[in-house]
Design a protein around this motif. Sequence first.
Motif, PDB file in Angstrom:
ATOM      1  N   ALA A  76      27.093 -28.376 -29.742  1.00 17.24           N
ATOM      2  CA  ALA A  76      26.848 -29.070 -31.004  1.00 17.24           C
ATOM      3  C   ALA A  76      27.546 -28.348 -32.151  1.00 17.24           C
ATOM      4  CB  ALA A  76      25.347 -29.157 -31.262  1.00 17.24           C
ATOM      5  N   GLU A  77      27.448 -27.022 -32.161  1.00 14.56           N
ATOM      6  CA  GLU A  77      28.094 -26.256 -33.233  1.00 14.56           C
ATOM      7  C   GLU A  77      29.614 -26.256 -33.072  1.00 14.56           C
ATOM      8  OE1 GLU A  77      26.311 -22.503 -34.203  1.00 14.56           O
ATOM      9  OE2 GLU A  77      24.268 -23.272 -33.977  1.00 14.56           O
ATOM     10  N   LYS A  84      35.130 -30.465 -38.683  1.00 17.44           N
ATOM     11  CA  LYS A  84      35.553 -29.901 -39.963  1.00 17.44           C
ATOM     12  C   LYS A  84      37.035 -29.543 -39.947  1.00 17.44           C
ATOM     13  CE  LYS A  84      31.000 -28.121 -41.281  1.00 17.44           C
ATOM     14  NZ  LYS A  84      30.140 -26.917 -41.397  1.00 17.44           N
ATOM     15  N   ALA A  85      37.499 -28.953 -38.825  1.00 17.91           N
ATOM     16  CA  ALA A  85      38.915 -28.602 -38.728  1.00 17.91           C
ATOM     17  C   ALA A  85      39.781 -29.859 -38.718  1.00 17.91           C
ATOM     18  CB  ALA A  85      39.156 -27.781 -37.455  1.00 17.91           C
ATOM     19  N   ALA A  86      39.340 -30.888 -38.011  1.00 13.19           N
ATOM     20  CA  ALA A  86      40.103 -32.137 -37.942  1.00 13.19           C
ATOM     21  C   ALA A  86      40.177 -32.819 -39.304  1.00 13.19           C
ATOM     22  CB  ALA A  86      39.474 -33.077 -36.915  1.00 13.19           C
ATOM     23  N   GLU A  87      39.067 -32.809 -40.029  1.00 10.68           N
ATOM     24  CA  GLU A  87      39.045 -33.439 -41.355  1.00 10.68           C
ATOM     25  C   GLU A  87      40.059 -32.797 -42.294  1.00 10.68           C
ATOM     26  OE1 GLU A  87      34.967 -33.101 -42.505  1.00 10.68           O
ATOM     27  OE2 GLU A  87      34.420 -35.042 -41.630  1.00 10.68           O
ATOM     28  N   ARG A  88      40.249 -31.494 -42.161  1.00 10.52           N
ATOM     29  CA  ARG A  88      41.229 -30.817 -43.020  1.00 10.52           C
ATOM     30  C   ARG A  88      42.649 -31.289 -42.727  1.00 10.52           C
ATOM     31  NH1 ARG A  88      37.452 -26.517 -42.483  1.00 10.52           N
ATOM     32  NH2 ARG A  88      38.459 -25.654 -40.634  1.00 10.52           N
ATOM     33  N   HIS A  89      42.842 -31.866 -41.545  1.00  8.05           N
ATOM     34  CA  HIS A  89      44.153 -32.417 -41.180  1.00  8.05           C
ATOM     35  C   HIS A  89      44.174 -33.942 -41.306  1.00  8.05           C
ATOM     36  CE1 HIS A  89      45.962 -28.700 -39.541  1.00  8.05           C
ATOM     37  NE2 HIS A  89      44.738 -28.398 -39.138  1.00  8.05           N
ATOM     38  N   GLY A  90      43.137 -34.516 -41.913  1.00  4.81           N
ATOM     39  CA  GLY A  90      43.086 -35.958 -42.080  1.00  4.81           C
ATOM     40  C   GLY A  90      42.807 -36.721 -40.795  1.00  4.81           C
ATOM     41  N   GLN A  91      42.144 -36.070 -39.830  1.00  2.00           N
ATOM     42  CA  GLN A  91      41.867 -36.695 -38.538  1.00  2.00           C
ATOM     43  C   GLN A  91      40.392 -37.035 -38.379  1.00  2.00           C
ATOM     44  OE1 GLN A  91      44.554 -37.116 -36.068  1.00  2.00           O
ATOM     45  NE2 GLN A  91      45.613 -36.729 -38.011  1.00  2.00           N
ATOM     46  N   GLY A 294      34.057 -16.306 -31.673  1.00  2.00           N
ATOM     47  CA  GLY A 294      35.188 -16.883 -32.405  1.00  2.00           C
ATOM     48  C   GLY A 294      35.203 -18.400 -32.353  1.00  2.00           C
ATOM     49  N   ARG A 295      34.010 -19.014 -32.409  1.00  2.00           N
ATOM     50  CA  ARG A 295      33.918 -20.472 -32.270  1.00  2.00           C
ATOM     51  C   ARG A 295      34.756 -21.202 -33.322  1.00  2.00           C
ATOM     52  NH1 ARG A 295      28.943 -20.527 -31.902  1.00  2.00           N
ATOM     53  NH2 ARG A 295      28.493 -20.645 -34.126  1.00  2.00           N
ATOM     54  N   THR A 296      34.698 -20.759 -34.576  1.00  2.00           N
ATOM     55  CA  THR A 296      35.486 -21.417 -35.625  1.00  2.00           C
ATOM     56  C   THR A 296      36.967 -21.287 -35.349  1.00  2.00           C
ATOM     57  OG1 THR A 296      33.754 -21.027 -37.273  1.00  2.00           O
ATOM     58  CG2 THR A 296      35.977 -21.463 -38.090  1.00  2.00           C
ATOM     59  N   GLU A 297      37.382 -20.111 -34.908  1.00  2.00           N
ATOM     60  CA  GLU A 297      38.799 -19.911 -34.568  1.00  2.00           C
ATOM     61  C   GLU A 297      39.197 -20.800 -33.395  1.00  2.00           C
ATOM     62  OE1 GLU A 297      41.868 -16.410 -33.015  1.00  2.00           O
ATOM     63  OE2 GLU A 297      39.818 -15.882 -33.597  1.00  2.00           O
ATOM     64  N   ILE A 298      38.322 -20.924 -32.416  1.00  2.00           N
ATOM     65  CA  ILE A 298      38.605 -21.794 -31.265  1.00  2.00           C
ATOM     66  C   ILE A 298      38.825 -23.227 -31.729  1.00  2.00           C
ATOM     67  CG2 ILE A 298      37.551 -22.851 -29.211  1.00  2.00           C
ATOM     68  CD1 ILE A 298      36.217 -20.104 -28.699  1.00  2.00           C
ATOM     69  N   THR A 301      42.089 -23.514 -33.910  1.00  2.00           N
ATOM     70  CA  THR A 301      43.288 -23.353 -33.089  1.00  2.00           C
ATOM     71  C   THR A 301      43.493 -24.571 -32.202  1.00  2.00           C
ATOM     72  OG1 THR A 301      43.009 -20.951 -33.056  1.00  2.00           O
ATOM     73  CG2 THR A 301      44.424 -21.908 -31.364  1.00  2.00           C
ATOM     74  N   ALA A 302      42.417 -25.057 -31.582  1.00  2.00           N
ATOM     75  CA  ALA A 302      42.524 -26.203 -30.679  1.00  2.00           C
ATOM     76  C   ALA A 302      43.023 -27.441 -31.415  1.00  2.00           C
ATOM     77  CB  ALA A 302      41.165 -26.479 -30.037  1.00  2.00           C
ATOM     78  N   VAL A 303      42.489 -27.696 -32.612  1.00  2.00           N
ATOM     79  CA  VAL A 303      42.938 -28.854 -33.392  1.00  2.00           C
ATOM     80  C   VAL A 303      44.404 -28.697 -33.778  1.00  2.00           C
ATOM     81  CG1 VAL A 303      42.670 -30.078 -35.585  1.00  2.00           C
ATOM     82  CG2 VAL A 303      40.655 -29.477 -34.225  1.00  2.00           C
ATOM     83  N   ARG A 304      44.766 -27.508 -34.229  1.00  2.00           N
ATOM     84  CA  ARG A 304      46.162 -27.280 -34.628  1.00  2.00           C
ATOM     85  C   ARG A 304      47.124 -27.471 -33.456  1.00  2.00           C
ATOM     86  NH1 ARG A 304      49.210 -23.051 -33.772  1.00  2.00           N
ATOM     87  NH2 ARG A 304      47.446 -21.663 -33.312  1.00  2.00           N
ATOM     88  N   VAL A 305      46.794 -26.890 -32.312  1.00  2.00           N
ATOM     89  CA  VAL A 305      47.665 -26.985 -31.137  1.00  2.00           C
ATOM     90  C   VAL A 305      47.770 -28.436 -30.664  1.00  2.00           C
ATOM     91  CG1 VAL A 305      47.879 -26.328 -28.710  1.00  2.00           C
ATOM     92  CG2 VAL A 305      47.276 -24.603 -30.418  1.00  2.00           C
ATOM     93  N   LEU A 306      46.640 -29.144 -30.669  1.00  2.00           N
ATOM     94  CA  LEU A 306      46.668 -30.547 -30.245  1.00  2.00           C
ATOM     95  C   LEU A 306      47.551 -31.376 -31.168  1.00  2.00           C
ATOM     96  CD1 LEU A 306      45.624 -32.721 -28.315  1.00  2.00           C
ATOM     97  CD2 LEU A 306      43.704 -33.074 -29.874  1.00  2.00           C
TER      98      LEU A 306
END
Length: 337
Positions: A76-77, A84-91, A294-298, A301-306
């Motif tokens: 869930a977290e 949140k990471a996706a939203e920063r990229h408009g996704q 490092g959940r936030t980093e995971i 990073t995952a969103v960026r790489v995708l």
Amino acid sequence: MAVTLHDVARVAGVSIKTVSNVINNFEHIRPATRAKVLLAIDELGYRPNLSARSLRSGRSGVIGLVVPEFSLSYFAELADAVIKAAERHGQVVQIEQTNGDRARELEVLSSPRIQFSDGVLFSPLGMSNDDADALTVPYPLVLLGERIFGGPVDHVTMRNVEAARAATEHLIATGRRRIAVVGAHEGEIIGSAGLRLRGYREALEAAGIPFDPDIIVNTTLWHRSNGATAMRELLATGAQFDAVFGLNDTLALGAMRALQEAGLRVPHDVAVIGFDDLDEARYSLPTLTTVDPGRTEIAETAVRVLLERIQGAQPDAAPVEYLANFSIVERESTAIS
């Protein structure tokens, strides 16, 4: 005959235009209508012409996230961090839950619903390295978790062995020598439990402390109830221990409850450490020392790489494994008075 948009519209009881809007992830659709259309698509096995859709409208701006179960707070977290990471990229993030079932995980990889997205973040629990070939799919995919290594796609994961070793070393540094483990999986080598147990054993060996299988408790699921049950079973054996390493926070919290029920003081009699740094670990009594993996980093990073794979900047680049950094978050459950 191939299933058409008309067939989906008839079964869902909506117009063809509404079906098209759902497929193209238009925002202004009522959730109940979207659910009816998606159910009809699944029932009929409709497969959209993704190439034609891409030519007409470009990317959808939607990425998929497939996780085992939201009853485990970690996922869930993680989902919250991915959104949140996706939203920063408009996704926008489309979420699927598999309940950790291998058949469901394999099914979702070819699901038409998941293929509506531009790419997918995939966290399997039931699959294993023997299923690595199933990750070869016709859309960008980034793997999360610890079930498959060396597969055909990018992989973002945590430093399980090193982090577990650091957690055990933390307990040793507080003077503990009889460190029980809650949450092991018998015979597991690849997977969170197997990797974290390896780190635990490495720390013991480095400190010259003998490994004692009698204080290693296996569980199936990693829920609070399993941690509490495992601890009660360990206490019933009469085994002596002065610390507990719960292989995730929920196990550790369940074990801590059982220790307190038995009249043992944490950390005075038994120190407890977990793994995941869940939000609830800050509010337990005592607060729980844990590993921040490092959940936030995971997620970031995952969103960026995708997105890099979706954009096709380096379409022929070999898959890469990314390892997040970790830290020990010291709280009351291991504090030295």
